[in-house]
Design a protein around this motif. Structure first.
Motif, PDB file in Angstrom:
ATOM      1  N   MET A 177      49.713  30.430  48.651  1.00 26.33           N
ATOM      2  CA  MET A 177      49.479  30.383  50.091  1.00 26.33           C
ATOM      3  C   MET A 177      48.111  30.941  50.452  1.00 26.33           C
ATOM      4  SD  MET A 177      50.824  29.450  52.995  1.00 26.33           S
ATOM      5  CE  MET A 177      52.604  29.401  52.788  1.00 26.33           C
ATOM      6  N   GLU A 178      47.710  31.998  49.757  1.00 29.83           N
ATOM      7  CA  GLU A 178      46.403  32.603  49.999  1.00 29.83           C
ATOM      8  C   GLU A 178      45.278  31.615  49.687  1.00 29.83           C
ATOM      9  OE1 GLU A 178      44.464  36.552  50.751  1.00 29.83           O
ATOM     10  OE2 GLU A 178      46.440  35.710  51.099  1.00 29.83           O
ATOM     11  N   LEU A 179      45.395  30.923  48.559  1.00 30.95           N
ATOM     12  CA  LEU A 179      44.378  29.950  48.156  1.00 30.95           C
ATOM     13  C   LEU A 179      44.343  28.762  49.118  1.00 30.95           C
ATOM     14  CD1 LEU A 179      44.867  29.956  44.283  1.00 30.95           C
ATOM     15  CD2 LEU A 179      42.993  30.992  45.584  1.00 30.95           C
ATOM     16  N   ALA A 180      45.533  28.324  49.576  1.00 31.02           N
ATOM     17  CA  ALA A 180      45.593  27.218  50.533  1.00 31.02           C
ATOM     18  C   ALA A 180      44.909  27.595  51.841  1.00 31.02           C
ATOM     19  CB  ALA A 180      47.044  26.826  50.785  1.00 31.02           C
ATOM     20  N   ALA A 181      45.111  28.827  52.290  1.00 27.16           N
ATOM     21  CA  ALA A 181      44.483  29.299  53.531  1.00 27.16           C
ATOM     22  C   ALA A 181      42.966  29.375  53.386  1.00 27.16           C
ATOM     23  CB  ALA A 181      45.046  30.670  53.910  1.00 27.16           C
ATOM     24  N   ILE A 182      42.503  29.877  52.255  1.00 26.61           N
ATOM     25  CA  ILE A 182      41.054  29.965  52.014  1.00 26.61           C
ATOM     26  C   ILE A 182      40.436  28.577  51.969  1.00 26.61           C
ATOM     27  CG2 ILE A 182      39.309  30.633  50.307  1.00 26.61           C
ATOM     28  CD1 ILE A 182      41.189  33.002  49.591  1.00 26.61           C
TER      29      ILE A 182
END
Length: 201
Positions: A177-182
């Motif tokens: 989720m963190e990578l998708a947001a970035i």
């Protein structure tokens, strides 16, 4: 169907190579089938609307379809929505088959398709949801205002996903989720309002 161009970016090649080395063939296919179904949905809707596909481009942003022709705001929105809708239909069908056949591969592919479809429906560019929002906003406001609306929406969605991703990361649920947001925040505001609704992923 005449295609004027097909381009592959160097970053996309590097990403494909990375995926190939860190994932086994079953997982790669479980991802590629939903992606194919998603893009097929866009292509079939574009053809149904009488629009011409001008080219394909594969880059870090995703698999982009360029098109041209005349259609209204609803037509642009339908063209963008068709990919996620086909993905959701595939997810439901694969889930039913997975239950009846006891196939873990179909179950994984259905889950991937479900996640990709809902993620793509978020109202942020370059996602299909952002293109839908821009297309439907343009008849009610000037294009710069519609573009600003989509950028604000994209930033809000990106920040919310970043906060959620940080919470999940610190609670042991991984970095996805963190990578998708970035990724989303990196492309928000750089898409020129969905190439004036003439391109989709």
């Amino acid at each position: 169907m005449k295609i004027e161009r097909f381009e592959v970016g160097s970053a996309a090649i590097l990403l494909a190579a990375l995926i190939y080395f860190i994932a086994d063939l079953d997982k790669i296919l479980a991802l590629l089938v939903p992606v194919f179904v998603h893009e097929l949905g866009h292509i079939l809707m574009l053809r149904f609307l009488g629009l011409r596909i001008s080219g394909f481009r594969v880059e870090l942003k995703g698999f982009c379809i360029g098109y041209c022709g005349c259609t209204g705001a609803v037509g642009h929105a339908l063209a963008a929505a068709a990919g996620p809708m086909f993905g959701l239909i595939y997810a439901m069908a694969a889930s039913v088959l997975a239950s009846s056949l006891g196939s873990s591969w179909l179950e994984l592919s259905a889950g991937i398709s479900l996640i990709l479809s809902f993620f793509n429906l978020l109202p942020a560019l370059p996602l299909d949801g952002g293109r839908m929002l821009y297309a439907l906003a343009c008849p009610f406001m000037r294009e710069p205002a519609a573009g600003k609306l989509v950028k604000i929406s994209g930033l809000a969605v990106g920040i919310a996903l970043l906060a959620l991703g940080t919470y999940l990361m610190f609670n042991g649920y991984g970095l996805a989720m963190e990578l998708a947001a970035i990724w989303l925040l990196a492309y928000t505001g750089t898409d020129r309002e969905g190439q004036k609704c003439r391109e989709m992923i």
